[in-house]
Design a protein around this motif. Structure first.
Motif, PDB file in Angstrom:
ATOM      1  N   ARG A  50      13.931  21.633  31.522  1.00 21.93           N
ATOM      2  CA  ARG A  50      14.416  20.489  32.135  1.00 21.93           C
ATOM      3  C   ARG A  50      15.884  20.819  32.186  1.00 21.93           C
ATOM      4  O   ARG A  50      16.637  21.067  31.176  1.00 21.93           O
ATOM      5  N   GLY A  51      16.326  20.878  33.562  1.00 21.71           N
ATOM      6  CA  GLY A  51      17.836  20.859  33.792  1.00 21.71           C
ATOM      7  C   GLY A  51      18.224  22.323  33.867  1.00 21.71           C
ATOM      8  O   GLY A  51      19.712  22.670  33.980  1.00 21.71           O
ATOM      9  N   ASN A  52      17.600  23.360  33.914  1.00 21.17           N
ATOM     10  CA  ASN A  52      18.006  24.830  33.620  1.00 21.17           C
ATOM     11  C   ASN A  52      17.833  25.600  34.943  1.00 21.17           C
ATOM     12  O   ASN A  52      18.006  26.878  34.821  1.00 21.17           O
ATOM     13  N   ARG A  53      17.433  24.781  35.996  1.00 17.88           N
ATOM     14  CA  ARG A  53      17.032  25.314  37.161  1.00 17.88           C
ATOM     15  C   ARG A  53      18.362  26.236  38.042  1.00 17.88           C
ATOM     16  O   ARG A  53      18.370  27.264  38.472  1.00 17.88           O
ATOM     17  N   TYR A  54      19.685  25.651  37.798  1.00 11.72           N
ATOM     18  CA  TYR A  54      20.790  26.053  38.354  1.00 11.72           C
ATOM     19  C   TYR A  54      21.906  26.540  37.401  1.00 11.72           C
ATOM     20  O   TYR A  54      22.966  26.466  37.568  1.00 11.72           O
ATOM     21  N   ARG A  55      21.270  27.012  36.063  1.00  5.55           N
ATOM     22  CA  ARG A  55      21.935  27.197  35.055  1.00  5.55           C
ATOM     23  C   ARG A  55      21.528  28.749  34.439  1.00  5.55           C
ATOM     24  O   ARG A  55      20.515  29.198  34.655  1.00  5.55           O
ATOM     25  N   THR A  56      22.316  29.466  33.844  1.00  6.94           N
ATOM     26  CA  THR A  56      22.241  30.607  33.134  1.00  6.94           C
ATOM     27  C   THR A  56      22.352  30.570  31.541  1.00  6.94           C
ATOM     28  O   THR A  56      23.508  30.090  31.266  1.00  6.94           O
ATOM     29  N   LEU A  57      21.179  31.072  30.868  1.00  5.47           N
ATOM     30  CA  LEU A  57      21.248  30.691  29.639  1.00  5.47           C
ATOM     31  C   LEU A  57      21.523  32.213  28.850  1.00  5.47           C
ATOM     32  O   LEU A  57      20.829  33.231  29.209  1.00  5.47           O
ATOM     33  N   ARG A  58      21.968  32.324  27.896  1.00  7.31           N
ATOM     34  CA  ARG A  58      22.573  33.386  27.089  1.00  7.31           C
ATOM     35  C   ARG A  58      22.039  33.214  25.616  1.00  7.31           C
ATOM     36  O   ARG A  58      23.017  32.456  25.086  1.00  7.31           O
ATOM     37  N   TRP A  59      20.995  33.407  25.060  1.00  4.91           N
ATOM     38  CA  TRP A  59      20.653  33.351  23.936  1.00  4.91           C
ATOM     39  C   TRP A  59      20.268  34.515  22.924  1.00  4.91           C
ATOM     40  O   TRP A  59      19.885  35.426  23.543  1.00  4.91           O
ATOM     41  N   LYS A  60      20.867  34.456  21.774  1.00  3.71           N
ATOM     42  CA  LYS A  60      20.597  35.719  20.999  1.00  3.71           C
ATOM     43  C   LYS A  60      20.320  35.276  19.397  1.00  3.71           C
ATOM     44  O   LYS A  60      21.143  34.269  18.872  1.00  3.71           O
TER      45      LYS A  60
END
Length: 305
Positions: free
Chosen positions: A169-179
């Protein structure tokens, strides 16, 4: 004269309206008999019950509208008997007085978990509270990697239908960087529950795993601006992740179901949102940079005599 009179009468008969207008023949035709006549616009005093009674008296069956909602039996709609993390977990030593109290309370709560473990083993013989945290840890890392790359087909196989909308939810126009960086403490099972839903014997297994890890997270908006976190600064994260499986289904698998956030957890860092700043009204032949540079130029004035 008689011939003129006959001619006039002949012209009047030719120009009469009865001869000009085509004769119409009206034949009465009986239409289909209507057993139920809809109420007129002026009959506002009639209620819906009176209209249904009139329709039943006329021999019409009014279908009953049943509000139905779809239900998914492959997972539950929430977390049954959620685990209550002790306050100051991962900060309080077991050698202190408060740490010993927390340890004794955990031993009391483990009695219900032992009964649930027996039920889970009746359907999953390979289940073990010692080997399950390793499997849950790998599933946790793989699910977050699929979230960053938005591999929704593989993500559906790792998370339940309840957890999937909460993650995306809410990640359609966002870029995630997880490590994932490292584990500060080995993961362990803190609670096991085996609830029933819909009918007796329809069992679900819910296992709560405590994970204390170090990871990095950065969220960028659609313009590439940083909204939350950092890719270079790792943070210590203490999470209580719930995994679930439909035990009655022989093809069921353990999937991530949700997370438990304790009441004493510190508030999260607020997200910085990108807003549109009001600017000058540009004409079709003007550029924004030219208008800004013209406004920034200060005119020289003579301030002395």
């Amino acid at each position: 004269r008689s011939s003129d009179l006959i001619g006039r009468r002949g012209m009047e008969t030719l120009l009469s309206a009865s001869r000009v207008v085509q004769s119409l023949l009206v034949i009465p035709v009986r239409t289909k008999k209507r057993y139920f006549i809809p109420p007129s616009v002026k009959s506002k005093h009639r209620t819906m019950e009176e209209m249904q009674a009139t329709a039943r008296a006329a021999g019409l069956v009014v279908p009953q509208e049943i509000m139905e909602r779809p239900i998914n039996v492959s997972c539950t709609a929430g977390i049954f008997d959620p685990y209550i993390p002790p306050e100051g977990d991962a900060r309080m030593s077991s050698l202190t007085r408060e740490g010993l109290k927390q340890r004794t309370e955990q031993l009391k709560q483990s009695a219900a978990s032992q009964l649930a473990v027996r039920k889970v083993k009746d359907y999953d013989e390979s289940f073990s509270t010692k080997r399950f945290p390793e499997k849950a840890h790998e599933m946790y890392i793989e699910a977050h990697n699929c979230l960053t790359s938005f591999n929704r087909h593989k993500l559906h196989a790792l998370v339940t239908e309840r957890c999937y909308p909460e993650m995306v939810r809410g990640n359609r126009y966002r870029t995630l960087r997880w490590k994932f960086v490292e584990s500060l403490e080995p993961s362990r099972v803190v609670q096991v529950r085996c609830p029933e839903m819909v009918s007796k014997g329809n069992l679900y297994g819910q296992v709560t795993v405590r994970m204390h890890t170090r990871q990095t997270l950065a969220i960028y908006d659609r313009f590439g601006r940083l909204m939350y976190g950092s890719e270079d600064i790792p943070k210590d994260v203490l999470e209580y992740v719930v995994f679930e499986r439909h035990l009655v289904n022989p093809f069921g698998a353990w999937r991530m179901h949700g997370k438990i956030v304790p009441a004493w957890a510190p508030p999260k860092q607020p997200i910085m949102k990108t807003l549109l700043m009001p600017g000058p009204d540009l004409k079709p032949w003007e550029e924004f940079e030219d208008v800004v540079t013209q406004d920034s130029v200060v005119e020289q004035t003579q301030w002395y005599k």
